[in-house]
Design a protein around this motif. Structure first.
Motif, PDB file in Angstrom:
ATOM      1  N   ARG A   8     -48.168 -90.488 -50.940  1.00 19.61           N
ATOM      2  CA  ARG A   8     -47.616 -91.708 -50.357  1.00 19.61           C
ATOM      3  C   ARG A   8     -47.599 -91.632 -48.831  1.00 19.61           C
ATOM      4  O   ARG A   8     -46.776 -92.253 -48.185  1.00 19.61           O
ATOM      5  N   ILE A   9     -48.480 -90.852 -48.257  1.00 18.82           N
ATOM      6  CA  ILE A   9     -48.458 -90.651 -46.811  1.00 18.82           C
ATOM      7  C   ILE A   9     -48.584 -91.977 -46.071  1.00 18.82           C
ATOM      8  O   ILE A   9     -47.816 -92.250 -45.142  1.00 18.82           O
ATOM      9  N   LYS A  10     -49.502 -92.821 -46.489  1.00 17.79           N
ATOM     10  CA  LYS A  10     -49.686 -94.119 -45.839  1.00 17.79           C
ATOM     11  C   LYS A  10     -48.405 -94.956 -45.911  1.00 17.79           C
ATOM     12  O   LYS A  10     -47.984 -95.556 -44.914  1.00 17.79           O
ATOM     13  N   ALA A  11     -47.771 -94.994 -47.066  1.00 14.75           N
ATOM     14  CA  ALA A  11     -46.546 -95.771 -47.249  1.00 14.75           C
ATOM     15  C   ALA A  11     -45.414 -95.236 -46.384  1.00 14.75           C
ATOM     16  O   ALA A  11     -44.677 -96.010 -45.754  1.00 14.75           O
ATOM     17  N   VAL A  12     -45.272 -93.921 -46.333  1.00 21.78           N
ATOM     18  CA  VAL A  12     -44.190 -93.326 -45.536  1.00 21.78           C
ATOM     19  C   VAL A  12     -44.436 -93.546 -44.049  1.00 21.78           C
ATOM     20  O   VAL A  12     -43.502 -93.836 -43.297  1.00 21.78           O
ATOM     21  N   LEU A  13     -45.686 -93.443 -43.623  1.00 27.84           N
ATOM     22  CA  LEU A  13     -46.000 -93.750 -42.216  1.00 27.84           C
ATOM     23  C   LEU A  13     -45.577 -95.184 -41.893  1.00 27.84           C
ATOM     24  O   LEU A  13     -44.964 -95.430 -40.852  1.00 27.84           O
ATOM     25  N   ALA A  14     -45.880 -96.116 -42.784  1.00 28.47           N
ATOM     26  CA  ALA A  14     -45.514 -97.518 -42.565  1.00 28.47           C
ATOM     27  C   ALA A  14     -43.997 -97.690 -42.533  1.00 28.47           C
ATOM     28  O   ALA A  14     -43.468 -98.401 -41.668  1.00 28.47           O
ATOM     29  N   GLU A  15     -43.302 -97.030 -43.456  1.00 26.08           N
ATOM     30  CA  GLU A  15     -41.842 -97.104 -43.496  1.00 26.08           C
ATOM     31  C   GLU A  15     -41.219 -96.594 -42.200  1.00 26.08           C
ATOM     32  O   GLU A  15     -40.199 -97.111 -41.741  1.00 26.08           O
ATOM     33  N   LYS A  16     -41.836 -95.576 -41.620  1.00 26.13           N
ATOM     34  CA  LYS A  16     -41.328 -94.977 -40.380  1.00 26.13           C
ATOM     35  C   LYS A  16     -41.856 -95.676 -39.129  1.00 26.13           C
ATOM     36  O   LYS A  16     -41.486 -95.320 -38.015  1.00 26.13           O
ATOM     37  N   GLY A  17     -42.768 -96.631 -39.310  1.00 29.09           N
ATOM     38  CA  GLY A  17     -43.338 -97.340 -38.166  1.00 29.09           C
ATOM     39  C   GLY A  17     -44.265 -96.466 -37.334  1.00 29.09           C
ATOM     40  O   GLY A  17     -44.383 -96.643 -36.127  1.00 29.09           O
ATOM     41  N   LYS A  18     -44.933 -95.534 -37.989  1.00 34.34           N
ATOM     42  CA  LYS A  18     -45.827 -94.593 -37.301  1.00 34.34           C
ATOM     43  C   LYS A  18     -47.275 -94.867 -37.694  1.00 34.34           C
ATOM     44  O   LYS A  18     -47.553 -95.375 -38.774  1.00 34.34           O
ATOM     45  N   ALA A  19     -48.187 -94.491 -36.828  1.00 40.19           N
ATOM     46  CA  ALA A  19     -49.615 -94.695 -37.059  1.00 40.19           C
ATOM     47  C   ALA A  19     -50.294 -93.379 -37.424  1.00 40.19           C
ATOM     48  O   ALA A  19     -49.755 -92.292 -37.171  1.00 40.19           O
ATOM     49  N   ASN A  20     -51.481 -93.495 -37.995  1.00 40.52           N
ATOM     50  CA  ASN A  20     -52.276 -92.313 -38.328  1.00 40.52           C
ATOM     51  C   ASN A  20     -52.482 -91.424 -37.110  1.00 40.52           C
ATOM     52  O   ASN A  20     -52.398 -90.199 -37.193  1.00 40.52           O
ATOM     53  N   LYS A  21     -52.763 -92.046 -35.971  1.00 39.26           N
ATOM     54  CA  LYS A  21     -53.011 -91.289 -34.743  1.00 39.26           C
ATOM     55  C   LYS A  21     -51.775 -90.480 -34.353  1.00 39.26           C
ATOM     56  O   LYS A  21     -51.890 -89.330 -33.935  1.00 39.26           O
ATOM     57  N   TRP A  22     -50.608 -91.062 -34.506  1.00 34.73           N
ATOM     58  CA  TRP A  22     -49.363 -90.350 -34.190  1.00 34.73           C
ATOM     59  C   TRP A  22     -49.241 -89.098 -35.053  1.00 34.73           C
ATOM     60  O   TRP A  22     -48.930 -88.017 -34.549  1.00 34.73           O
ATOM     61  N   LEU A  23     -49.465 -89.239 -36.366  1.00 38.31           N
ATOM     62  CA  LEU A  23     -49.357 -88.094 -37.265  1.00 38.31           C
ATOM     63  C   LEU A  23     -50.394 -87.037 -36.934  1.00 38.31           C
ATOM     64  O   LEU A  23     -50.085 -85.844 -36.899  1.00 38.31           O
ATOM     65  N   ALA A  24     -51.616 -87.470 -36.655  1.00 36.67           N
ATOM     66  CA  ALA A  24     -52.678 -86.520 -36.304  1.00 36.67           C
ATOM     67  C   ALA A  24     -52.277 -85.685 -35.090  1.00 36.67           C
ATOM     68  O   ALA A  24     -52.454 -84.463 -35.079  1.00 36.67           O
ATOM     69  N   GLU A  25     -51.711 -86.339 -34.090  1.00 34.79           N
ATOM     70  CA  GLU A  25     -51.279 -85.616 -32.889  1.00 34.79           C
ATOM     71  C   GLU A  25     -50.067 -84.735 -33.175  1.00 34.79           C
ATOM     72  O   GLU A  25     -49.963 -83.625 -32.657  1.00 34.79           O
ATOM     73  N   ALA A  26     -49.154 -85.212 -34.022  1.00 36.57           N
ATOM     74  CA  ALA A  26     -47.924 -84.469 -34.314  1.00 36.57           C
ATOM     75  C   ALA A  26     -48.198 -83.157 -35.032  1.00 36.57           C
ATOM     76  O   ALA A  26     -47.480 -82.174 -34.811  1.00 36.57           O
ATOM     77  N   ILE A  27     -49.221 -83.132 -35.894  1.00 36.12           N
ATOM     78  CA  ILE A  27     -49.495 -81.899 -36.644  1.00 36.12           C
ATOM     79  C   ILE A  27     -50.834 -81.277 -36.269  1.00 36.12           C
ATOM     80  O   ILE A  27     -51.289 -80.357 -36.932  1.00 36.12           O
ATOM     81  N   ASP A  28     -51.440 -81.790 -35.216  1.00 35.03           N
ATOM     82  CA  ASP A  28     -52.665 -81.229 -34.645  1.00 35.03           C
ATOM     83  C   ASP A  28     -53.824 -81.181 -35.640  1.00 35.03           C
ATOM     84  O   ASP A  28     -54.389 -80.121 -35.915  1.00 35.03           O
ATOM     85  N   VAL A  29     -54.139 -82.358 -36.206  1.00 31.71           N
ATOM     86  CA  VAL A  29     -55.319 -82.496 -37.053  1.00 31.71           C
ATOM     87  C   VAL A  29     -56.119 -83.705 -36.572  1.00 31.71           C
ATOM     88  O   VAL A  29     -55.627 -84.528 -35.804  1.00 31.71           O
ATOM     89  N   ASN A  30     -57.331 -83.825 -37.054  1.00 31.79           N
ATOM     90  CA  ASN A  30     -58.197 -84.939 -36.690  1.00 31.79           C
ATOM     91  C   ASN A  30     -57.676 -86.224 -37.332  1.00 31.79           C
ATOM     92  O   ASN A  30     -57.255 -86.224 -38.488  1.00 31.79           O
ATOM     93  N   VAL A  31     -57.731 -87.321 -36.595  1.00 37.24           N
ATOM     94  CA  VAL A  31     -57.265 -88.606 -37.113  1.00 37.24           C
ATOM     95  C   VAL A  31     -58.066 -89.032 -38.345  1.00 37.24           C
ATOM     96  O   VAL A  31     -57.528 -89.706 -39.238  1.00 37.24           O
ATOM     97  N   ASN A  32     -59.320 -88.630 -38.443  1.00 34.99           N
ATOM     98  CA  ASN A  32     -60.113 -88.950 -39.628  1.00 34.99           C
ATOM     99  C   ASN A  32     -59.570 -88.247 -40.871  1.00 34.99           C
ATOM    100  O   ASN A  32     -59.634 -88.791 -41.975  1.00 34.99           O
ATOM    101  N   THR A  33     -59.039 -87.064 -40.694  1.00 32.62           N
ATOM    102  CA  THR A  33     -58.426 -86.336 -41.810  1.00 32.62           C
ATOM    103  C   THR A  33     -57.202 -87.092 -42.306  1.00 32.62           C
ATOM    104  O   THR A  33     -57.016 -87.277 -43.508  1.00 32.62           O
ATOM    105  N   VAL A  34     -56.371 -87.542 -41.383  1.00 29.34           N
ATOM    106  CA  VAL A  34     -55.179 -88.318 -41.758  1.00 29.34           C
ATOM    107  C   VAL A  34     -55.599 -89.585 -42.499  1.00 29.34           C
ATOM    108  O   VAL A  34     -54.996 -89.952 -43.505  1.00 29.34           O
ATOM    109  N   SER A  35     -56.642 -90.227 -42.018  1.00 22.92           N
ATOM    110  CA  SER A  35     -57.140 -91.436 -42.670  1.00 22.92           C
ATOM    111  C   SER A  35     -57.551 -91.145 -44.112  1.00 22.92           C
ATOM    112  O   SER A  35     -57.249 -91.926 -45.023  1.00 22.92           O
TER     113      SER A  35
END
Length: 70
Positions: free
Chosen positions: A8-35
């Motif tokens: 449910r990563i996409k849903a939780v990101l939406a609930e928290k008002g965060k974007a894929n890019k934010w998560l990628a930077e927060a855990i140091d992974v490629n934004v394509n991986t988060v996608s």
């Protein structure tokens, strides 16, 4: 072919008002991986799932789809 939904990563990101890019930077992974996680094309490792949970300030189990009712 339908994609099975395991996380449910996409849903939780939406609930928290965060974007894929934010998560990628927060855990140091490629934004394509988060996608790919968000579309359930691939799944994060257990260790990474806990990193994601920490970054989003949720329990790791909140990132998983429940399969069985209690």
């Amino acid at each position: 072919m339908s994609v099975k939904v395991f996380n449910r990563i996409k849903a939780v990101l939406a609930e928290k008002g965060k974007a894929n890019k934010w998560l990628a930077e927060a855990i140091d992974v490629n934004v394509n991986t988060v996608s790919k996680w968000c579309t359930n094309k691939i799944q994060p490792s257990v260790e990474t799932l806990f990193e994601i949970a920490e970054a989003l300030d949720v329990e790791a189990r909140e990132l998983l789809v429940l399969r069985k009712a209690k």
